[in-house]
Motif scaffolding. Structure first.
Motif, short mmCIF file in Angstrom:
data_model
loop_
_atom_site.label_atom_id
_atom_site.label_comp_id
_atom_site.label_asym_id
_atom_site.label_seq_id
_atom_site.Cartn_x
_atom_site.Cartn_y
_atom_site.Cartn_z
N ASP A 1 24.70 49.66 40.97
CA ASP A 1 26.19 49.18 40.82
C ASP A 1 26.41 48.24 39.95
O ASP A 1 25.53 47.49 39.10
N ARG B 1 23.21 48.18 45.21
CA ARG B 1 22.32 48.89 44.64
C ARG B 1 21.91 48.59 43.33
O ARG B 1 23.17 48.19 42.59
N ARG C 1 31.30 49.40 51.43
CA ARG C 1 30.61 50.17 50.39
C ARG C 1 31.52 51.38 50.10
O ARG C 1 32.19 51.51 48.85
N SER D 1 37.25 50.96 43.08
CA SER D 1 36.75 50.91 41.68
C SER D 1 37.70 51.58 40.83
O SER D 1 37.89 51.39 39.64
N ARG E 1 34.77 49.88 48.71
CA ARG E 1 34.44 49.39 47.08
C ARG E 1 34.57 50.37 46.05
O ARG E 1 35.17 50.06 45.17
N LEU E 2 33.85 51.40 46.62
CA LEU E 2 33.76 52.48 45.74
C LEU E 2 35.23 53.09 45.39
O LEU E 2 35.66 53.59 44.38
N PRO F 1 40.62 45.97 37.90
CA PRO F 1 39.46 45.23 38.43
C PRO F 1 40.22 44.26 39.17
O PRO F 1 39.71 43.88 40.16
N ILE G 1 31.61 44.05 38.94
CA ILE G 1 33.07 43.95 38.99
C ILE G 1 33.54 45.30 39.69
O ILE G 1 34.48 45.45 40.48
N GLU G 2 32.85 46.53 39.47
CA GLU G 2 33.30 47.70 40.27
C GLU G 2 33.23 47.61 41.87
O GLU G 2 33.90 48.10 42.44
N LEU G 3 32.25 46.81 42.26
CA LEU G 3 31.90 46.49 43.51
C LEU G 3 32.94 45.57 44.05
O LEU G 3 33.45 45.23 45.50
N GLY G 4 33.84 44.96 43.26
CA GLY G 4 34.94 43.90 43.76
C GLY G 4 34.74 42.59 43.21
O GLY G 4 35.46 41.56 43.70
N GLY G 5 33.45 42.10 42.54
CA GLY G 5 33.53 41.02 41.96
C GLY G 5 34.41 40.54 40.84
O GLY G 5 35.24 41.65 40.46
N ARG H 1 40.96 44.77 42.83
CA ARG H 1 39.79 45.07 43.95
C ARG H 1 39.46 43.82 44.85
O ARG H 1 39.01 42.85 44.38
N PRO H 2 39.53 44.00 46.11
CA PRO H 2 39.21 43.10 46.98
C PRO H 2 37.74 42.74 46.82
O PRO H 2 37.11 43.55 46.51
N SER H 3 37.29 41.53 46.99
CA SER H 3 36.08 40.88 46.65
C SER H 3 35.34 40.98 48.03
O SER H 3 34.11 41.42 47.88
N TYR I 1 35.49 42.20 52.19
CA TYR I 1 36.18 43.09 53.23
C TYR I 1 35.50 42.92 54.83
O TYR I 1 34.38 42.51 54.90
#
Lengths: 95, 518
Positions: free
Chosen positions: A28, A25, B469, B476, B472-473, B480, A31-35, B483-485, B487
């Protein structure tokens, strides 16, 4: 359809593709999403090369996706140096 | 009974628990069933006779005490008799994985310095010798092992290959002393009743089968063989358990979920006269059995979590599940067996700090790599350095407030992701603590054009909606770089299990590529 919203959609799609995620979204943060920073650079390169869409990588790392597109000349000048790096089509990983 | 005395002595030489059990069985009731497969039965008396017969034939084939024999025989009465025959002859056995093709078999047997392969098929080798009722012995060209010293010949009971998740699989030789300790310890710790019916479901190439077979033997039990062809069929296995009246069931958590999944229909635990269900081989999460706990508790079925690498002879710690454990995420592995010492090596700082724990004085809730010392620990890998200071398991464990060890995950020795040190098991544990997640497998992938990526495969809880999602949340909240990129979600049915009945991590990793190929 105005340019900004098609660009915004392309950005979301690119994020979805890089992360293999279906639910991304504008509110978003990448980086928080996993980037990560490598993927962020890859994203900027892909969007520039393919769709001529310019992305502020610093904002990609620190802000929400809706703030990331570069649309004004002022913004463009500010991110000149990053654009130069992003002008390459591949990113070389330096150990 | 007298006639078998010599057989028993030779079989059980250095294996006191085996001698005692066999003598007991032969004295009390030699006609009692020792092993059953489909409609074939062997009594204890017949078992001893067959084993002696096999031992004689092995000697006639010039297979000497101390030599190693590779086996490619299906799970059967014949295989059980062969194991005991090898014991009498002082020959060590190494079962080849059933999935191997002929060239892989020959290669493995050579690598392990086996004198030859005993198989129920043909091999592209010269001169096969027939072992009546079992198969053919194909001799391998001279091995590098040379002649085994007579003072230790017959010492080695069996070898297993480790699964080799890191690098090439290694060969673990286990001696009579180590096996004897294991049999004594497990008997004392678990106090399973004698004369029970045990189910044998695992391939002999996985040392869990050593527990199923020898464990049954030292408890004077009746071993019921699950036919290799029936194993993949959960309903068929359930029917056998009910019909044969199985009391002791040994499974991996993945196998338990497979056997009693909703696919196989609703379970009526009253159909099974179970007294013990043993879990080993993988981390046991409460969610694996919690839907059934109350019924199992009512039926007085003990649930036992067993832990131990093959290098410490099958398993070296057990924990009987209590009602209080239901509140936990994962079930403790308990306290080490007598004669076994667990140490947690904490390598957070530059210098490793060792915390010695005998289950008693516990100051801090520390965690670290589990180092194992004691009578069940092997002497070293085949062709490797002898072990001098205990075995470093590569398993990360912690100690809980009650002084019980809890398994956290495997350490891959930290990996680097874009310059940061990460331990995948930490992320796995974090994901697993999410209420909708049952199991997570995380690893670092070094790609050529996208840097290092952290990837995660996640198995959600049964009948629960979960999205990537959400994960991911949840992540978070992690730093950083942890965090897996990417899934990939799986449900119970899709989650891959390998031939040992454990989560197939390699298959999970490969599936990430498949997903991305268009």
């Amino acid at each position: 359809m105005n340019r900004k919203s098609t660009d915004q959609k392309a950005l979301i799609r690119e994020v979805e593709q890089l992360l293999n995620e279906t639910d991304v979204r504008p509110t978003d943060n990448f980086i928080e999403l996993g980037g990560n920073s490598f993927l962020a650079l890859q994203l900027a390169i892909n969007l520039k090369d393919r769709d001529n869409i310019e992305v502020d990588v610093a904002r990609l790392l620190g802000n929400t996706l809706e703030c990331v597109l570069i649309t004004t000349d002022v913004e463009r000048d500010k991110t000149q140096s990053i654009q130069t790096i992003c002008g390459q089509t591949t990113v070389e990983v330096v150990e | 009974m007298e006639a078998y005395r010599e057989t028993v002595m030779k079989l059980g030489f250095g294996l006191q628990p085996v001698v005692e059990a066999l003598n007991k069985a032969l004295e009390e009731n030699p006609e009692a069933p020792a092993v059953i497969h489909n409609d074939k039965v062997r009594s204890y008396r017949q078992l001893c006779e067959s084993a002696q017969n096999i031992a004689t034939q092995l000697t006639e084939m010039a297979i000497l005490p101390g030599e190693r024999l590779a086996l490619d025989i299906p799970r059967s009465i014949a295989l059980y008799e062969l194991m005991l025959g090898c014991l009498i002859a002082g020959v060590s056995f190494m079962s080849l994985p059933r999935g191997f093709d002929k060239s892989e078999q020959i290669q493995e047997a050579k690598r392990a310095n086996c004198v030859g392969i005993l198989t129920d098929t043909e091999l592209p080798l010269n001169g096969g010798l027939s072992l009546r009722g079992i198969g053919t012995f194909w001799k391998l060209p001279e091995s590098n092992r040379g002649l085994v010293r007579s003072d230790i010949a017959g010492d080695e009971v069996y070898c297993v290959r480790t699964s080799g998740t890191t690098g090439e699989p290694k060969i673990v030789p286990i001696m009579r002393g180590q096996l004897s300790s294991f049999l004594e310890n497990s008997q004392k710790a678990l106090k399973i009743d004698l004369y029970a019916k045990w189910l044998w479901t695992h391939d002999l190439s996985f040392d869990y089968a050593i527990w199923e077979t020898f464990g049954c033997l030292v408890h004077c039990g009746c071993l019921v063989v699950l036919d290799e062809n029936k194993k993949p069929d959960a309903r068929s296995t359930q029917r056998l358990m009910a019909k044969a009246g199985i009391n002791v069931l040994s499974v991996t958590p993945s196998e338990f979920r497979y056997l009693f999944s909703s696919e196989a229909g609703s379970v009526n635990w009253e159909d099974y006269p179970l007294t013990e269900i043993l879990f080993a081989g993988e981390k046991l999460s409460t969610s694996t059995f919690s839907p059934f706990f109350n019924q199992l508790d009512k039926a007085k079925v003990r649930l036992i979590n067993a832990y131990g690498p093959s290098e410490t002879t099958v398993f070296c710690a057990t924990h009987v599940v209590t009602k209080g454990d239901l509140a936990l995420e994962s079930i403790p592995i308990g306290k080490p067996f007598p004669g076994i010492k667990f140490e947690l090596l904490n390598s957070n700082d530059l210098e490793a700090e060792n915390l010695e724990l005998n289950g008693a004085d516990v100051q801090d809730l520390e965690f670290g790599e589990l180092k194992i010392c004691g009578t069940q620990v092997f002497a070293g890998y085949e062709g490797g350095e002898p072990l001098t200071d205990g075995y470093h398991s590569g398993d990360i464990c912690r100690l809980d407030e009650q002084g019980r060890f809890v398994f956290i995950g495997r350490s891959s020795g930290y990996q680097k992701i874009n310059g940061f040190r990460v331990e995948p098991y930490e992320i796995e544990e974090y994901l697993q603590s999410h209420e909708k997640v049952d199991e997570a497998v995380v690893w670092v992938e070094n790609t050529s054009n996208q840097g290092d990526l952290l990837l995660a495969c996640v198995r959600g809880c049964r009948d629960v909606e979960l999205s990537t999602r959400e994960l991911r949340l949840a992540c978070s909240k992690l730093p950083p770089y942890l965090r897996p990129s990417r899934y990939r979600l799986f449900d119970d049915k899709q989650w891959p299990i390998n031939e040992r009945g454990k989560t197939d991590r390699m298959s999970l990793r490969r599936s990430m590529y498949e997903q991305e190929e268009y």
